[in-house]
Write a protein that holds these residues in place. Structure first.
Motif, PDB file in Angstrom:
ATOM      1  N   VAL B 250       0.877  -1.515   0.240  1.00 16.40           N
ATOM      2  CA  VAL B 250       0.157   0.052   0.304  1.00 16.40           C
ATOM      3  C   VAL B 250       0.914   1.736  -0.352  1.00 16.40           C
ATOM      4  N   GLN B 251       0.884   2.338  -0.803  1.00 10.05           N
ATOM      5  CA  GLN B 251       1.062   3.123  -1.205  1.00 10.05           C
ATOM      6  C   GLN B 251       0.168   4.628  -0.814  1.00 10.05           C
ATOM      7  N   ARG B 252      -1.029   5.122  -0.407  1.00 16.14           N
ATOM      8  CA  ARG B 252      -1.712   5.801  -0.368  1.00 16.14           C
ATOM      9  C   ARG B 252      -2.519   5.151   0.298  1.00 16.14           C
ATOM     10  N   LEU B 253      -3.890   6.006   1.021  1.00 22.47           N
ATOM     11  CA  LEU B 253      -5.067   5.998   0.768  1.00 22.47           C
ATOM     12  C   LEU B 253      -5.373   7.194  -0.159  1.00 22.47           C
ATOM     13  N   LYS B 254      -6.712   7.315  -0.690  1.00 21.53           N
ATOM     14  CA  LYS B 254      -6.951   8.246  -1.112  1.00 21.53           C
ATOM     15  C   LYS B 254      -8.918   8.107  -1.010  1.00 21.53           C
ATOM     16  N   PRO B 255      -9.466   9.849  -0.415  1.00 23.97           N
ATOM     17  CA  PRO B 255     -11.197   9.202  -0.628  1.00 23.97           C
ATOM     18  C   PRO B 255     -11.877   8.876  -1.672  1.00 23.97           C
ATOM     19  N   ARG B 256     -12.643   8.112  -2.238  1.00 23.99           N
ATOM     20  CA  ARG B 256     -13.413   8.387  -3.708  1.00 23.99           C
ATOM     21  C   ARG B 256     -15.010   8.982  -3.181  1.00 23.99           C
ATOM     22  N   TYR B 257     -15.724   9.885  -3.554  1.00 23.80           N
ATOM     23  CA  TYR B 257     -17.073  10.688  -3.669  1.00 23.80           C
ATOM     24  C   TYR B 257     -17.754   9.289  -3.247  1.00 23.80           C
ATOM     25  N   ASN B 258     -18.202   9.905  -2.406  1.00 28.07           N
ATOM     26  CA  ASN B 258     -19.526   8.901  -1.710  1.00 28.07           C
ATOM     27  C   ASN B 258     -20.501   9.546  -0.875  1.00 28.07           C
ATOM     28  N   PRO B 259     -21.566  10.080  -1.819  1.00 27.58           N
ATOM     29  CA  PRO B 259     -22.234  10.830  -1.057  1.00 27.58           C
ATOM     30  C   PRO B 259     -23.030  10.305  -0.709  1.00 27.58           C
ATOM     31  N   GLY B 260     -22.949  11.121   0.799  1.00 23.99           N
ATOM     32  CA  GLY B 260     -24.388  10.404   2.381  1.00 23.99           C
ATOM     33  C   GLY B 260     -22.938  10.206   2.623  1.00 23.99           C
ATOM     34  N   VAL B 261     -22.589   9.674   2.770  1.00 24.11           N
ATOM     35  CA  VAL B 261     -21.365   9.080   3.643  1.00 24.11           C
ATOM     36  C   VAL B 261     -20.376   9.615   4.330  1.00 24.11           C
ATOM     37  N   ASN B 262     -18.959   9.594   3.043  1.00 27.19           N
ATOM     38  CA  ASN B 262     -17.879  10.990   3.319  1.00 27.19           C
ATOM     39  C   ASN B 262     -17.480  11.806   2.044  1.00 27.19           C
ATOM     40  N   GLU B 263     -18.291  11.651   1.979  1.00 28.76           N
ATOM     41  CA  GLU B 263     -18.909  12.530   0.247  1.00 28.76           C
ATOM     42  C   GLU B 263     -17.417  12.429  -0.053  1.00 28.76           C
ATOM     43  N   TRP B 264     -16.509  14.499  -0.372  1.00 26.65           N
ATOM     44  CA  TRP B 264     -15.333  13.163  -1.092  1.00 26.65           C
ATOM     45  C   TRP B 264     -13.942  13.642  -0.041  1.00 26.65           C
ATOM     46  N   ALA B 525     -32.023  -8.063   3.834  1.00 25.68           N
ATOM     47  CA  ALA B 525     -30.491  -6.953   3.362  1.00 25.68           C
ATOM     48  C   ALA B 525     -30.018  -7.222   2.430  1.00 25.68           C
ATOM     49  N   PHE B 526     -29.464  -8.183   1.833  1.00 22.81           N
ATOM     50  CA  PHE B 526     -28.325  -8.141   0.796  1.00 22.81           C
ATOM     51  C   PHE B 526     -28.877  -8.247  -0.593  1.00 22.81           C
ATOM     52  N   ARG B 527     -30.299  -8.333  -0.787  1.00 20.81           N
ATOM     53  CA  ARG B 527     -30.596  -8.512  -1.673  1.00 20.81           C
ATOM     54  C   ARG B 527     -30.246  -7.656  -2.989  1.00 20.81           C
ATOM     55  N   GLU B 528     -30.863  -6.392  -2.235  1.00 23.71           N
ATOM     56  CA  GLU B 528     -30.499  -5.070  -3.739  1.00 23.71           C
ATOM     57  C   GLU B 528     -29.121  -5.406  -3.536  1.00 23.71           C
ATOM     58  N   ILE B 529     -28.691  -5.212  -2.587  1.00 19.10           N
ATOM     59  CA  ILE B 529     -27.010  -5.039  -3.252  1.00 19.10           C
ATOM     60  C   ILE B 529     -26.188  -6.279  -4.068  1.00 19.10           C
ATOM     61  N   ALA B 530     -26.836  -7.712  -3.799  1.00 20.07           N
ATOM     62  CA  ALA B 530     -26.437  -8.620  -4.834  1.00 20.07           C
ATOM     63  C   ALA B 530     -26.654  -7.871  -5.581  1.00 20.07           C
ATOM     64  N   GLU B 531     -27.782  -7.836  -6.685  1.00 21.84           N
ATOM     65  CA  GLU B 531     -28.318  -7.523  -7.166  1.00 21.84           C
ATOM     66  C   GLU B 531     -27.716  -5.728  -8.697  1.00 21.84           C
ATOM     67  N   ALA B 532     -27.983  -4.880  -7.541  1.00 20.16           N
ATOM     68  CA  ALA B 532     -26.957  -3.697  -8.317  1.00 20.16           C
ATOM     69  C   ALA B 532     -26.032  -3.308  -7.656  1.00 20.16           C
ATOM     70  N   PRO B 533     -24.797  -3.435  -6.995  1.00 20.23           N
ATOM     71  CA  PRO B 533     -23.862  -2.902  -6.212  1.00 20.23           C
ATOM     72  C   PRO B 533     -24.078  -0.999  -5.820  1.00 20.23           C
ATOM     73  N   ARG B 534     -23.738  -0.691  -4.974  1.00 17.90           N
ATOM     74  CA  ARG B 534     -23.656   0.851  -4.900  1.00 17.90           C
ATOM     75  C   ARG B 534     -22.547   1.124  -5.645  1.00 17.90           C
ATOM     76  N   GLN B 535     -22.431   2.115  -7.240  1.00 17.10           N
ATOM     77  CA  GLN B 535     -21.212   2.292  -7.498  1.00 17.10           C
ATOM     78  C   GLN B 535     -21.399   4.101  -7.389  1.00 17.10           C
ATOM     79  N   PRO B 536     -20.831   4.680  -6.590  1.00 22.91           N
ATOM     80  CA  PRO B 536     -20.763   5.977  -6.733  1.00 22.91           C
ATOM     81  C   PRO B 536     -20.062   6.544  -7.609  1.00 22.91           C
TER      82      PRO B 536
END
Lengths: 435, 540
Positions: B250-264, B525-536
């Protein structure tokens, strides 16, 4: 043109002109009294009828500016622009020195018209004496019931504060002034929202120049028709002109806006000609930001419209600085570009980088290491800045572009001659040293 | 939704967003520096200028206005017509790029940002290859502005994103602008370093190489990095992150845009909290007790051994004496596989949820705001999947308990065969638990580091770090977020999911998605995520 009877500067030179007594003796505060008897809309109507155009530089009608305020506002703030940072302008200074009560009276009228209960006079920090003079006059006005609660028994309340800046040209721009007033860095704001909707401290705000306000008492007492009778066309009313440079009588003069630049320099009531009768090479007729006239263009009318015909930005502050034939235009270019490079606030890229780049080119030209292509470069860089083409937030870069582009265009042959006299390879040698 | 026309193409966009945002989302590459969707608009870089149609002041006929408008500052309006493909716009972009580079040191060969630098990209795309300025450059200084961050102000383009971040998001206001015009530079106030739990983000928002992360400084050229989309395991917020690795480190971690959670954004705790991944002390091999000896069994034979020994315990003491402790550091899929394995062997086995580290208070940003107005929260629950393992335990039902209950029961001697999962980066085993589990007959410990328990264990299994695994975490608000594997497991180790997959009776390769599909059959709970993973969507 008949002899002009001064209105704004009538008390200049009168003993004790800063006192309430002298101001009152000359009919002072009659305008404020009259205004307070009218409704605020009636005052605005009268000012609109007089077509009082802003004296700060842009010439925008004050009455129209006031009517941009939202109708349902609760509080309004009046800012008085006394930053007077345009070189070589000093008319506000003279006004405040000679008749501070005229300004206070104007503030009362403007505040009443705009329903402002608080007015801030923003003074540039270099105005030390003027600050004390104005503050004394304000104290005097408070004591006489002219400010504070129930102004002149009208039920209208008004508090006036003097705020001193920290020395930045850009704080004369209205939103820069508001930011600075709020205690922030004097960076002009993006618009919209315009100050009339959301200005100082988030409230509807009007910013007017000192000289604009000083005209209000006279409009109230003598009426819009009288105001319209001075000058011609859409440039009417008394106006202060500043004159500096190698003229016989430099100073601040009052006159109508129907005179030419030549009259301002040579007229008996004004500059009385050049020292030792040397020729005029160039004039910056409206403060340096508006651009430059050559010695052949002195027929320009000192009004709001004619300067455009000569490639100038406008009348500006009507402060003319004269450059005589002895002067090297390379030094003028250096001086002008140095000013804008120093005063650019640094917000917008084109202005921040452009002004300092132009200054560096100008310094090189002044040290005798210019290249012909530098002139083209100056024209290009100055052509890519300013608010009017949308390249910046405020108008400062327009004011930087006009004089520099004007100098390069109107005096190009002189610069080229200087470059022609440079030693061969001098420019390249200097560039090598610089890099 | 508003319909606007950009360069003769009609697009639909959300109401009220800036034209620039609409254009970027619709695929236009409009150069810009000062605009950032998470910060206030200042419209000062003047690079995103566009042309706009306005009604003529007299004829009211629509036509191109004779000036340019900042697209970042102009909100979209239904029916609006703008263009970026005009000569005036391109000329401005060209001029701007020349200005930005006037005083720039052009030190890309030694600059960390090279390769992901907007000054490079835009110059290449919109600029000229040569500067016409031959005079001396204004050289602003390089400054050490905080324990984690350097500021090379000679590379700065004065977009003021960092200043606005410190004002508007972290609320700590350490950064300011000093001087004016071409001499303007970003600085800290004298004696007050940039040192707040969110400060790493200023490096992310910096579009050029002016703000540098000391942790990553001169470590790797960015074009050697490969990325995996992951989720930060530092706390229960569950920030979407990108793990940048090279050579399996691992060299570094960077945030990904994730609305409603960590944003940017992400916090420094998460950003720099991955160092344990490469700790040499990690458990990387399975270790099995045979008599008095410890030996390393082959992974292939492990399934049989574990199954046999557990069955022995069930025969000897009954199924109720079996327990499994599911760590909140595990992915949901791993927890489900392990619980499934244990319950199949011993239907009465206890499923306990593991130790949840709680540190301090919830920290809301901008500092001083209340939790409802927070733009970012660092949570006190320092594990990523507390909610997830609870979901799994609830799903299996029967005898379940939380960690405290488990410690008490273990102290009472309720268990004889226990599978304990750790996976924490820090020491976590309470003394009481170590003492009581030391006495039992069969202890399996799946952990990342040696602890008081691993010494007593019958079988020690390496737990892998989250960057070596894939699966999903459920954050504090119940949001299920899948994460990818970014690097390979250390030599000798095997992914937790892989060996649990085998134990639970499945064949072939483990993958989070595959297990999620199985889970979805029995867990709503896992049905939705298994069908269409949340891809911000990735948002610059």
């Amino acid at each position: 043109m008949g002899s002009y009877e001064p209105v704004l500067l009538k008390n200049r030179g009168v003993e004790g002109s800063c006192t309430l007594k002298v101001h009152r003796a000359g009919g002072g505060y009659a305008g404020a009294e009259k205004a307070l008897k009218l409704s605020s809309d009636e005052v605005i109507e009268e000012v609109k009828k007089a077509n009082l155009r802003g004296r700060g530089g842009a010439g925008f009608p004050a009455g129209v500016k006031w009517s941009f305020l939202p109708k349902d506002r609760e509080k309004t703030i009046l800012c008085v622009n006394g930053d007077e940072s345009e070189p070589p302008t000093f008319s506000n200074r003279v006004l405040m020195e000679s008749d501070p009560h005229m300004l206070i009276e104007g503030i009362i009228i403007a505040a009443y018209a705009t329903r402002s209960q608080v007015a801030y006079v923003y003074l540039r920090v270099e105005f030390h004496e003027q600050f004390h003079i104005l503050q004394l006059a304000i104290d005097e006005a408070y004591a006489a019931g002219l400010l504070g609660k129930d102004v002149l028994g009208s039920g209208f309340d008004l508090d006036v504060y003097v705020h001193r800046g920290a020395g930045a040209y850009v704080c004369g721009e209205e939103t820069g002034l508001i930011e600075s007033l709020e205690g922030k860095r004097g960076w002009p704001r993006i618009k919209p929202p315009f100050p009339a909707v959301e200005g100082a401290f988030g409230l509807p705000t009007v910013v007017n120049n000192v000289e604009t306000l000083a005209n209000l008492p006279h409009i109230m007492t003598r009426g819009a028709d009288w105001f319209q009778s001075i000058g011609a066309g859409s440039s009417t009313g008394p106006k202060l002109f500043c004159l500096s440079g190698p003229v016989n009588r430099p100073g601040c003069f009052e006159g109508a806006m129907d005179m030419t630049c030549e009259e301002l320099i040579y007229g008996d009531d004004y500059g009385r000609g050049m020292v030792d009768d040397v020729g005029v090479k160039a004039v910056f007729p409206g403060g340096i930001s508006m651009g430059v006239l050559t010695g052949d263009e002195l027929g320009m009318k000192m009004d709001f419209d004619d300067p455009r015909n000569f490639g100038l930005l406008g009348l500006g502050t009507a402060a003319a600085v004269v450059v005589d034939v002895e002067t090297d235009m390379r030094d003028v270019l250096l001086n002008v570009s140095r000013f804008y490079s120093h005063e650019s606030c640094g917000q917008c890229t084109q202005c921040r980088e452009g002004t300092s780049w132009m200054y560096r080119i100008a310094s090189r030209i002044a040290m005798g290491a210019g290249r012909i292509e530098d002139l083209d470069l100056l024209e290009q860089v100055s052509g890519r800045m300013g608010m009017m083409p949308g390249y910046s937030i405020c108008g400062l870069p327009d004011g930087a572009a006009f004089p520099i582009r004007g100098l390069v265009q109107k005096f190009r042959t002189e610069y080229e001659e200087h470059m022609g006299r440079q030693r061969d390879g001098r420019a390249e040698a200097v560039l090598r040293v610089l890099n | 939704m508003a319909k606007i026309t950009i360069d003769n193409q009609e697009i639909e966009c959300r109401d009220g967003i800036p034209v620039l945002q609409a254009a970027l989302e619709a695929g236009w590459d409009v150069p810009h520096y000062c605009y950032h969707p998470g910060l206030s608009v200042v419209a000062s870089c003047r690079l995103c200028l566009m042309e706009m149609q306005l009604p003529h002041p007299k004829t009211r006929e629509m036509g191109w206005a004779p000036k340019l408008f900042p697209s970042c500052q102009t909100p979209v309006k239904d029916g609006m017509v703008v263009r970026f493909d005009s000569g005036a716009v391109e000329q401005n972009q060209k001029a701007c790029m020349e200005y930005f580079l006037l005083n720039h040191p052009l030190d890309c060969p030694v600059c960390d940002q090279a390769g992901e630098c907007h000054l490079q990209d835009y110059s290449y795309k919109f600029g000229e290859s040569e500067s016409r300025m031959h005079d001396q450059k204004q050289v602003n200084p390089k400054k050490d502005i905080g324990p984690q961050t350097l500021l090379y102000s000679d590379r700065c383009v004065m977009c003021t994103r960092c200043v606005r971040f410190a004002e508007e998001v972290s609320g700590t206001e350490e950064l300011c602008i000093v001087n004016r015009g071409g001499r303007a530079e970003i600085d800290i106030f004298p004696g007050i370093p940039l040192d707040n739990p969110m400060q790493g983000n200023v490096v992310d928002v910096c579009p050029v190489g002016a703000l540098l992360d000391k942790d990553f400084l001169f470590k790797k050229r960015v074009w050697f990095l490969e990325s995996g989309d992951s989720v930060c395991p530092g706390c229960s917020t569950g920030c979407a992150i990108r793990v940048d690795q090279s050579d399996n480190r691992v060299q570094r971690l960077k945030p990904r845009y994730n609305p409603g959670v960590n944003e940017w954004w992400m916090c420094d705790e998460g950003r720099f909290g991955w160092k344990y991944v490469h700790d040499v002390e990690r458990v990387t091999r399975p270790r099995l007790r045979r008599g008095a000896e410890m030996e390393t069994p082959a992974w292939e034979s492990l399934g049989e051994i574990v199954r046999y020994r557990f069955e022995q315990q069930v025969d000897r003491h009954g199924a109720a004496k079996v327990a499994v402790l599911l760590s909140p550091m595990m992915a949901c899929e791993e927890a489900w596989l392990l619980a499934k394995f244990v319950r199949e062997l011993a239907p009465d086995a206890t499923i306990a949820t593991g130790f949840v580290p709680m540190v301090g208070e919830e920290r809301c940003f901008p500092v001083g705001c209340n939790a409802d107005d927070a733009k970012f929260v660092i949570r006190r629950e320092k594990c990523p999947n507390g909610r997830g393992v609870e979901l799994v335990a609830e799903h299996f039902g029967g005898s379940t308990c939380d960690f405290d209950g488990f410690v008490t029961k273990a102290g009472e001697g309720a268990f004889e065969a226990v599978w304990v999962v750790g996976g924490y980066s820090e020491e976590w085993v309470p003394k009481a638990l170590a003492t009581s589990l030391a006495k039992i007959e069969m202890l399996v410990v799946q952990d990342m580091f040696e602890s008081a328990l691993t010494g007593e264990a019958e079988l020690v299994l390496p737990a892998c770090a989250w960057v070596e695994r894939d699966g999903s975490f459920v954050n504090h608000a119940g949001l299920i977020q899948p994460f990818e594997r970014a690097i390979n497991v250390p030599d000798g180790a095997r992914r937790d999911g892989q060996y649990l997959f085998g134990l639970a009776g499945f064949e072939g390769l483990y993958s989070g998605a595959r297990v999620r599909a199985l889970m979805a059959e029995e867990m709503d709970a896992f049905r939705e995520i298994a069908e269409a993973p949340r891809q911000p969507a990735h948002q610059h």
